[in-house]
Design a protein around this motif. Structure first.
Motif, PDB file in Angstrom:
ATOM      1  N   LEU A 172      14.896  -2.803  24.434  1.00  0.00           N
ATOM      2  CA  LEU A 172      16.056  -3.443  23.820  1.00  0.00           C
ATOM      3  C   LEU A 172      16.444  -2.742  22.520  1.00  0.00           C
ATOM      4  O   LEU A 172      17.539  -2.203  22.401  1.00  0.00           O
ATOM      5  CB  LEU A 172      15.755  -4.917  23.573  1.00  0.00           C
ATOM      6  CG  LEU A 172      16.920  -5.807  23.161  1.00  0.00           C
ATOM      7  CD1 LEU A 172      18.006  -5.820  24.234  1.00  0.00           C
ATOM      8  CD2 LEU A 172      16.438  -7.229  22.882  1.00  0.00           C
ATOM      9  N   LYS A 173      15.535  -2.731  21.545  1.00  0.00           N
ATOM     10  CA  LYS A 173      15.820  -2.106  20.261  1.00  0.00           C
ATOM     11  C   LYS A 173      14.542  -1.512  19.670  1.00  0.00           C
ATOM     12  O   LYS A 173      13.451  -2.069  19.824  1.00  0.00           O
ATOM     13  CB  LYS A 173      16.410  -3.118  19.257  1.00  0.00           C
ATOM     14  CG  LYS A 173      17.836  -3.545  19.571  1.00  0.00           C
ATOM     15  CD  LYS A 173      18.806  -2.363  19.465  1.00  0.00           C
ATOM     16  CE  LYS A 173      20.173  -2.719  19.996  1.00  0.00           C
ATOM     17  NZ  LYS A 173      21.068  -1.538  20.032  1.00  0.00           N
ATOM     18  N   MET A 174      14.691  -0.365  18.991  1.00  0.00           N
ATOM     19  CA  MET A 174      13.595   0.244  18.239  1.00  0.00           C
ATOM     20  C   MET A 174      14.115   0.636  16.858  1.00  0.00           C
ATOM     21  O   MET A 174      15.311   0.858  16.676  1.00  0.00           O
ATOM     22  CB  MET A 174      13.065   1.497  18.947  1.00  0.00           C
ATOM     23  CG  MET A 174      12.315   1.253  20.224  1.00  0.00           C
ATOM     24  SD  MET A 174      11.580   2.785  20.874  1.00  0.00           S
ATOM     25  CE  MET A 174      10.352   3.140  19.599  1.00  0.00           C
ATOM     26  N   GLY A 175      13.213   0.747  15.918  1.00  0.00           N
ATOM     27  CA  GLY A 175      13.588   1.213  14.596  1.00  0.00           C
ATOM     28  C   GLY A 175      12.354   1.564  13.788  1.00  0.00           C
ATOM     29  O   GLY A 175      11.256   1.088  14.076  1.00  0.00           O
ATOM     30  N   PHE A 176      12.528   2.431  12.785  1.00  0.00           N
ATOM     31  CA  PHE A 176      11.413   2.752  11.906  1.00  0.00           C
ATOM     32  C   PHE A 176      11.938   2.990  10.495  1.00  0.00           C
ATOM     33  O   PHE A 176      13.101   3.340  10.291  1.00  0.00           O
ATOM     34  CB  PHE A 176      10.624   3.967  12.403  1.00  0.00           C
ATOM     35  CG  PHE A 176      11.417   5.247  12.460  1.00  0.00           C
ATOM     36  CD1 PHE A 176      11.473   6.097  11.359  1.00  0.00           C
ATOM     37  CD2 PHE A 176      12.098   5.605  13.604  1.00  0.00           C
ATOM     38  CE1 PHE A 176      12.204   7.271  11.399  1.00  0.00           C
ATOM     39  CE2 PHE A 176      12.828   6.784  13.663  1.00  0.00           C
ATOM     40  CZ  PHE A 176      12.882   7.616  12.553  1.00  0.00           C
ATOM     41  N   ASP A 177      11.070   2.780   9.534  1.00  0.00           N
ATOM     42  CA  ASP A 177      11.409   2.895   8.123  1.00  0.00           C
ATOM     43  C   ASP A 177      10.904   4.234   7.613  1.00  0.00           C
ATOM     44  O   ASP A 177       9.708   4.412   7.354  1.00  0.00           O
ATOM     45  CB  ASP A 177      10.765   1.740   7.344  1.00  0.00           C
ATOM     46  CG  ASP A 177      11.188   1.698   5.881  1.00  0.00           C
ATOM     47  OD1 ASP A 177      11.798   2.681   5.414  1.00  0.00           O
ATOM     48  OD2 ASP A 177      10.897   0.697   5.210  1.00  0.00           O
ATOM     49  N   ALA A 178      11.814   5.183   7.444  1.00  0.00           N
ATOM     50  CA  ALA A 178      11.435   6.516   6.985  1.00  0.00           C
ATOM     51  C   ALA A 178      10.934   6.511   5.548  1.00  0.00           C
ATOM     52  O   ALA A 178      10.306   7.478   5.098  1.00  0.00           O
ATOM     53  CB  ALA A 178      12.616   7.470   7.132  1.00  0.00           C
ATOM     54  N   GLN A 179      11.200   5.415   4.817  1.00  0.00           N
ATOM     55  CA  GLN A 179      10.692   5.323   3.445  1.00  0.00           C
ATOM     56  C   GLN A 179       9.176   5.099   3.436  1.00  0.00           C
ATOM     57  O   GLN A 179       8.507   5.405   2.457  1.00  0.00           O
ATOM     58  CB  GLN A 179      11.390   4.193   2.704  1.00  0.00           C
ATOM     59  CG  GLN A 179      12.900   4.362   2.567  1.00  0.00           C
ATOM     60  CD  GLN A 179      13.554   3.137   1.945  1.00  0.00           C
ATOM     61  OE1 GLN A 179      12.953   2.429   1.144  1.00  0.00           O
ATOM     62  NE2 GLN A 179      14.800   2.864   2.327  1.00  0.00           N
ATOM     63  N   VAL A 180       8.667   4.552   4.534  1.00  0.00           N
ATOM     64  CA  VAL A 180       7.231   4.321   4.630  1.00  0.00           C
ATOM     65  C   VAL A 180       6.519   5.589   5.063  1.00  0.00           C
ATOM     66  O   VAL A 180       5.457   5.943   4.545  1.00  0.00           O
ATOM     67  CB  VAL A 180       6.930   3.178   5.626  1.00  0.00           C
ATOM     68  CG1 VAL A 180       5.421   2.963   5.778  1.00  0.00           C
ATOM     69  CG2 VAL A 180       7.593   1.899   5.165  1.00  0.00           C
TER      70      VAL A 180
END
Length: 390
Positions: free
Chosen positions: A286-294
């Protein structure tokens, strides 16, 4: 002898919920997108300018099939047009009848549609995976009723066969794919302690339906710090137009035992997430995401690898990675299946006949001046039917 019951009010679905879910369990490629739970939430948020037509097929005293349809008003370059289509809007990759015998069910429903008052210019069935779960059932249903139709390419869906061991799967991946994944495992670990959490409650029927809003909020936090926060396409978790829909559909999936939430944290800080729908061993991404700040060291690859590995260990069967971004998924998928669009033009509809002629002319030029490969993958109807809600 079959008879057809037509439902036009979303509240009427509750009387058929048990039979609908029973049939979904035996439908080829059945997914949560085809469930009454998903349709009820979808309709609550997106029913404006649509008219519900859900067909229930009964043989003797047994319900044997359900075909959810709706009439949607769209605009084309030739003027307003009404289409009879699946109430789906491409939220997933595949749609079709809910039945152990999709061909017989769809044939019965189309026959009933032809005998009822026409409120459509086109019958427009989309996301039909003719060569996979559908197995040609849609085509044969049209043919058996001698309904002329045009078929057009619609999408391409990437799948991962999960019915294997992680070791065998990884061995079949290109060398670069293995290297980049193993590098992500090493490099992300340098940024913090990795915790992979998978939440897949069994649902209300098993007394396991805690929505774990704390986990949902962590996913929203990641989405808000990712590329999704700047997206304007109206399909991301944090977009104001669909945020309520995602929240409600998440809660509905949890109650139905169809939610699969994956979360990567680094030293306690949410870093990457994935939402999938789960049904009978099948996962629909359905949806994916990641925090590049981490971390900028491959969080997306790490999450997907961990999720696939865990799915194989659990005995899951198939992961639908969805359509689009094929280049980004090329190292992961094991097969690609084409989806099609079947269109029947009402003979008594002026705009329907004009669209038919437009599609045929465009198809003639395409076949006349393009290569055979281009002919198979072009999307003439998308250009001819530039849709907006009317």
């Amino acid at each position: 002898m079959s008879n057809v019951i037509e439902l036009n009010n979303i509240d009427e679905l509750k009387d058929y919920r048990a039979d609908w879910n029973r049939l979904l369990a035996v439908s080829p490629g059945g997914s949560f997108f085809q469930s009454p739970d998903w349709l009820e939430v979808y309709w609550r948020h997106f029913s404006e300018k649509q008219y519900l037509r859900v067909f229930v097929v009964r043989n003797a005293d047994e319900i044997t099939g359900v075909v959810p349809l709706c009439v949607r008003r769209i605009t084309t370059k030739f003027g307003p047009c009404s289409i009879l289509t699946f109430p789906f809007d491409d939220w997933g990759s595949v749609y079709g009848p809910i039945s152990a015998d999709p061909e017989a069910t769809l044939t019965t429903v189309l026959d009933d549609v032809l005998q009822s008052r026409r409120d459509w210019d086109l019958i427009d069935l989309r996301c039909v995976d003719r060569d996979h779960f559908d197995g040609g059932a849609t085509e044969r249903a049209f043919q058996s009723l001698q309904m002329p139709f045009e078929i057009f390419p619609w999408n391409e869906t990437m799948y991962i066969n999960l019915d294997q061991t992680w070791e065998n799967y990884l061995a079949t991946r290109p060398r670069k794919a293995r290297q980049t994944y193993l590098r992500a495992e090493r490099k992300v670990a340098e940024d913090g302690e990795i915790e992979f959490l998978r939440y897949r409650p069994k649902g209300e029927a098993y007394g396991d339906a805690d929505p774990r809003w704390d986990l949902y909020e962590q996913c929203l936090q990641v989405a808000g710090n990712s590329w999704q926060a700047a997206s304007t396409d109206g399909t991301t978790l944090t977009h104001e137009k669909v945020a309520g829909f995602f929240r409600d559909s998440y809660e509905s999936a949890v109650r139905a035992g169809a939610m699969d939430l994956n979360l990567i944290s680094l030293s306690g800080r949410p870093a990457a997430f994935s939402f999938n729908y789960y049904h009978n061993g099948r996962l629909d991404g359905l949806k994916m995401g990641f925090d590049a700040q981490v971390s900028r060291n491959g969080l997306g690859r790490l999450l997907l690898g961990r999720m696939i590995h865990d799915s194989m260990d659990r005995g899951d069967l198939l992961l639908d990675m969805g359509c689009g971004a094929q280049d980004a998924k090329k190292y992961w998928y094991t097969s690609v299946e084409k989806g099609y669009r079947y269109v029947n033009y009402a003979t008594t509809s002026p705009v329907g006949q004009v669209l038919k002629l437009s599609h045929q002319v465009a198809g003639w030029f395409r076949n006349r001046f393009s290569s055979s490969e281009e002919s198979e993958t072009s999307d003439v109807p998308q250009r001819a039917l530039q849709e907006t809600r009317h």
